[in-house]
Write a protein that holds these residues in place. Sequence first.
Motif, PDB file in Angstrom:
ATOM      1  N   ASN A 429       0.848  -1.189   0.000  1.00  0.00           N
ATOM      2  CA  ASN A 429       0.000   0.000   0.000  1.00  0.00           C
ATOM      3  C   ASN A 429       0.886   1.242   0.000  1.00  0.00           C
ATOM      4  N   PRO A 430       0.773   2.123  -0.997  1.00  0.00           N
ATOM      5  CA  PRO A 430       1.628   3.313  -1.045  1.00  0.00           C
ATOM      6  C   PRO A 430       1.541   4.193   0.199  1.00  0.00           C
ATOM      7  N   SER A 431       0.397   4.179   0.887  1.00  0.00           N
ATOM      8  CA  SER A 431       0.261   5.018   2.079  1.00  0.00           C
ATOM      9  C   SER A 431       1.186   4.555   3.205  1.00  0.00           C
ATOM     10  N   GLU A 432       1.657   3.296   3.164  1.00  0.00           N
ATOM     11  CA  GLU A 432       2.562   2.780   4.186  1.00  0.00           C
ATOM     12  C   GLU A 432       4.032   2.937   3.792  1.00  0.00           C
ATOM     13  N   PHE A 433       4.280   3.444   2.603  1.00  0.00           N
ATOM     14  CA  PHE A 433       5.649   3.602   2.115  1.00  0.00           C
ATOM     15  C   PHE A 433       6.244   4.890   2.677  1.00  0.00           C
ATOM     16  N   PRO A 434       7.504   4.862   3.166  1.00  0.00           N
ATOM     17  CA  PRO A 434       8.106   6.096   3.720  1.00  0.00           C
ATOM     18  C   PRO A 434       8.184   7.196   2.668  1.00  0.00           C
ATOM     19  N   ASP A 435       8.053   8.443   3.117  1.00  0.00           N
ATOM     20  CA  ASP A 435       8.111   9.572   2.191  1.00  0.00           C
ATOM     21  C   ASP A 435       9.513   9.791   1.644  1.00  0.00           C
ATOM     22  N   SER A 436      10.534   9.340   2.356  1.00  0.00           N
ATOM     23  CA  SER A 436      11.911   9.489   1.880  1.00  0.00           C
ATOM     24  C   SER A 436      12.765   8.388   2.501  1.00  0.00           C
ATOM     25  N   ARG A 437      14.005   8.264   2.017  1.00  0.00           N
ATOM     26  CA  ARG A 437      14.906   7.237   2.538  1.00  0.00           C
ATOM     27  C   ARG A 437      15.323   7.513   3.978  1.00  0.00           C
ATOM     28  N   LYS A 438      15.307   8.775   4.371  1.00  0.00           N
ATOM     29  CA  LYS A 438      15.645   9.141   5.747  1.00  0.00           C
ATOM     30  C   LYS A 438      14.450   9.860   6.341  1.00  0.00           C
ATOM     31  N   GLN A 439      13.927   9.279   7.402  1.00  0.00           N
ATOM     32  CA  GLN A 439      12.708   9.820   7.995  1.00  0.00           C
ATOM     33  C   GLN A 439      12.764   9.635   9.506  1.00  0.00           C
ATOM     34  N   LEU A 440      12.651  10.747  10.231  1.00  0.00           N
ATOM     35  CA  LEU A 440      12.658  10.739  11.695  1.00  0.00           C
ATOM     36  C   LEU A 440      13.893  10.018  12.243  1.00  0.00           C
ATOM     37  N   GLY A 441      15.039  10.307  11.623  1.00  0.00           N
ATOM     38  CA  GLY A 441      16.283   9.734  12.092  1.00  0.00           C
ATOM     39  C   GLY A 441      16.489   8.275  11.723  1.00  0.00           C
ATOM     40  N   ARG A 442      15.625   7.725  10.870  1.00  0.00           N
ATOM     41  CA  ARG A 442      15.747   6.337  10.454  1.00  0.00           C
ATOM     42  C   ARG A 442      16.082   6.286   8.966  1.00  0.00           C
ATOM     43  N   ALA A 443      16.942   5.355   8.573  1.00  0.00           N
ATOM     44  CA  ALA A 443      17.335   5.186   7.176  1.00  0.00           C
ATOM     45  C   ALA A 443      16.774   3.861   6.661  1.00  0.00           C
ATOM     46  N   PHE A 444      16.339   3.887   5.397  1.00  0.00           N
ATOM     47  CA  PHE A 444      15.693   2.715   4.819  1.00  0.00           C
ATOM     48  C   PHE A 444      16.391   2.310   3.522  1.00  0.00           C
ATOM     49  N   SER A 445      16.282   1.035   3.222  1.00  0.00           N
ATOM     50  CA  SER A 445      16.717   0.498   1.935  1.00  0.00           C
ATOM     51  C   SER A 445      15.493  -0.094   1.250  1.00  0.00           C
ATOM     52  N   SER A 526      16.544  -0.952  -5.397  1.00  0.00           N
ATOM     53  CA  SER A 526      16.128   0.001  -6.418  1.00  0.00           C
ATOM     54  C   SER A 526      15.932   1.380  -5.800  1.00  0.00           C
ATOM     55  N   ASP A 527      16.075   2.409  -6.622  1.00  0.00           N
ATOM     56  CA  ASP A 527      15.908   3.799  -6.183  1.00  0.00           C
ATOM     57  C   ASP A 527      14.440   4.178  -6.329  1.00  0.00           C
ATOM     58  N   LEU A 528      13.659   3.874  -5.309  1.00  0.00           N
ATOM     59  CA  LEU A 528      12.216   4.081  -5.347  1.00  0.00           C
ATOM     60  C   LEU A 528      11.818   5.319  -4.563  1.00  0.00           C
ATOM     61  N   VAL A 529      10.772   5.981  -5.039  1.00  0.00           N
ATOM     62  CA  VAL A 529      10.224   7.150  -4.348  1.00  0.00           C
ATOM     63  C   VAL A 529       8.704   7.066  -4.381  1.00  0.00           C
ATOM     64  N   LYS A 530       8.073   7.819  -3.486  1.00  0.00           N
ATOM     65  CA  LYS A 530       6.607   7.886  -3.461  1.00  0.00           C
ATOM     66  C   LYS A 530       6.144   9.239  -3.977  1.00  0.00           C
ATOM     67  N   ASP A 541      -4.706  10.279  -0.478  1.00  0.00           N
ATOM     68  CA  ASP A 541      -3.944   9.037  -0.307  1.00  0.00           C
ATOM     69  C   ASP A 541      -4.273   7.984  -1.351  1.00  0.00           C
ATOM     70  N   ALA A 542      -5.498   8.002  -1.887  1.00  0.00           N
ATOM     71  CA  ALA A 542      -5.891   6.986  -2.854  1.00  0.00           C
ATOM     72  C   ALA A 542      -5.148   7.132  -4.175  1.00  0.00           C
ATOM     73  N   LEU A 543      -4.542   8.290  -4.415  1.00  0.00           N
ATOM     74  CA  LEU A 543      -3.849   8.532  -5.680  1.00  0.00           C
ATOM     75  C   LEU A 543      -2.338   8.519  -5.527  1.00  0.00           C
ATOM     76  N   SER A 544      -1.828   8.085  -4.379  1.00  0.00           N
ATOM     77  CA  SER A 544      -0.381   7.978  -4.193  1.00  0.00           C
ATOM     78  C   SER A 544       0.136   6.768  -4.966  1.00  0.00           C
ATOM     79  N   VAL A 545       1.389   6.843  -5.407  1.00  0.00           N
ATOM     80  CA  VAL A 545       1.959   5.766  -6.207  1.00  0.00           C
ATOM     81  C   VAL A 545       3.458   5.681  -5.936  1.00  0.00           C
ATOM     82  N   ILE A 546       4.013   4.457  -6.009  1.00  0.00           N
ATOM     83  CA  ILE A 546       5.442   4.217  -5.819  1.00  0.00           C
ATOM     84  C   ILE A 546       6.062   3.983  -7.191  1.00  0.00           C
TER      85      ILE A 546
END
Length: 642
Positions: A429-445, A526-530, A541-546
Amino acid sequence: MQRRIRQGNLLWRWRDPCRNQHTYFSRHWSCTSRLGRKFDFDYDIERIRNFSVIAHIDHGKSTLSSRLLELTDTIPAVQKSSQILDKLQVERERGITVKAQTCSMLYEHNNRQYLLNLIDTPGHVDFRNEVTSSLAASEGALLLIDASQGIQAQTVANFFLAFSQDVKIVPVLNKIDLPTADSAAVLESLELTFDIPGKDALLVSAKSNINIEKILPAICEGIPPPDTEVSAPFKSLLIDSWYDKYLGVIALVRVFDGAISPGSSVVSCHSGKMYVVSEVGVMFPDRVQTPTLKAGQVGYLVTGMKDASEALVGDTYHTAGHAVEPLPGFSETSPMVFAGVFPVDPADFQKLDEDICRLALNDRSLCVTKESSGALGNGWRIGFLGSLHLSVFEDRLRNEHNGEIILTQPTVPYRITDLGSGEVRLVSNPSEFPDSRKQLGRAFSFEEPIVEATMILPSQYLGPTITLAEEARGTAVETQYLTSDRVLLKYVLPLSSLLEDFFGKLKSISHGFASLDYEDAGYEVSDLVKVTLLVNGVTVDALSVIVHRSKAILLSKSYVRRLKPLLTRALFDIVIQASCEGRFLARETIKSARKDVLAKCYGGDSSRKMKLLKKQREGKKRMRSFGNVQIDSTAFHDFLQR
């Protein structure tokens, strides 16, 4: 004592000389059609043949199956365009098979009566699990090839699937009567690709009923009988199931050892639950009750099971008190495509929930969870095996249950790893995907699913196909010439690229001559963004996409342009923006509808006009501060349908 029982087009005769109500095996059962022909399903193992019909989509599997049923008098002669085993409305409308169907036939060859169990399988890659389970119940397979189209991608996949399960393959060339048929070239490619001598292939036309009578003798002589033991304890493999509102879950099984009769208790090796068998029988082509199912046969069991989730395809059933070694099952199918489903009218939520549950009872591959959207209200997040599976589900929901739904943008399951804690989770679900790779001091892959795609096409379209695959971020794996003018091309592609009408584009650039097959190849970083759409600063939120970062700008511009004409003009400006990682990538503005406040001014000092315009601007500003933009369900439906 003799009694007759009428069932459908068949008449059963029961003779019980000892009048013992409990000696099922001492009874003799036979079946007589209304045409006067007598049938008997009690056969020894040497006269049983189990086989599947496998092929690429639209190569004539269902038509060939219908001809075989007519030839053995299992069904009356029907129109040549009929597809008896395609029972769903969507199958008949689209002319495709989405559900494997089983039917038993009786055939006499060399003065011996044979029991033939036919399984008609789907041809599309989305329903490969149906082919896998069908081949597990078979000792042989008819590999059907269109003489005009030749070997296609799914032909190759099905051949190696059957070869890996040690299934005897009987090649059949269909549609030899078409003006575009080139049987000699197809036989040549059959030898080069599969190392099958061309002389072993049967040349037929199912539609025109040419050489159909040669198939059944080839099955009796070329496919081995089941390797089973009647005297061993009962052991069977569950290959399919469906839900009946009166009988509950009906299990279709292949009996490997022993026999089973009504009144017996069976145990599931997977769950350990015990069920009492109330009815057994064969598909002929509809359910026909028999006193027993013996080793080597394919038939059904009615066990009173009420929960369809308990019927796990690949499970082993055995009689209570006689534990057996479980048969090799199948790997559970995982959804590859997810989409949000919402009712057009929120008041229809309860009815739609019941309809989806009914469809899920007979489609175990569906993965259904409830979710809520701020824009669309309550709905469901449903996982499908592929884009065709999603389309078939939508058609069945609308045709069979009159359900009006809104489908959100299909997405694939992405894997997100928290680099700090090491936590790994799947997000669909795109709504559960982080807005960026670094968010609130956390880093994601971020990782996305990839597939190994196999494309078979004429060599003249090789260049445009390679360009299409490269634009889809594909990586070349193999290029092989099957013949002088046909090429097999393998690429590793992101699964998400297949959802962007990749197959439609492939068909377009190859003028319909290319075919596609794919299989799961795991995940890759992969270099993914929302990308998120905002209307007057409020996230929809219904129109968000990854998406991949390289496509974020183009997609953002496309989205805001598509949404602009669907919104109703208001008394204040409506700003549509596309945001990605805190930056706005695109914007469109719907100017406000305003009253002509200068209509009453005829000449005079210009300061008067400026004063009126300033007052209007201030009013619009106040209106925008508390005004909300209501996006109705029609706008969502039109946007997501494009």
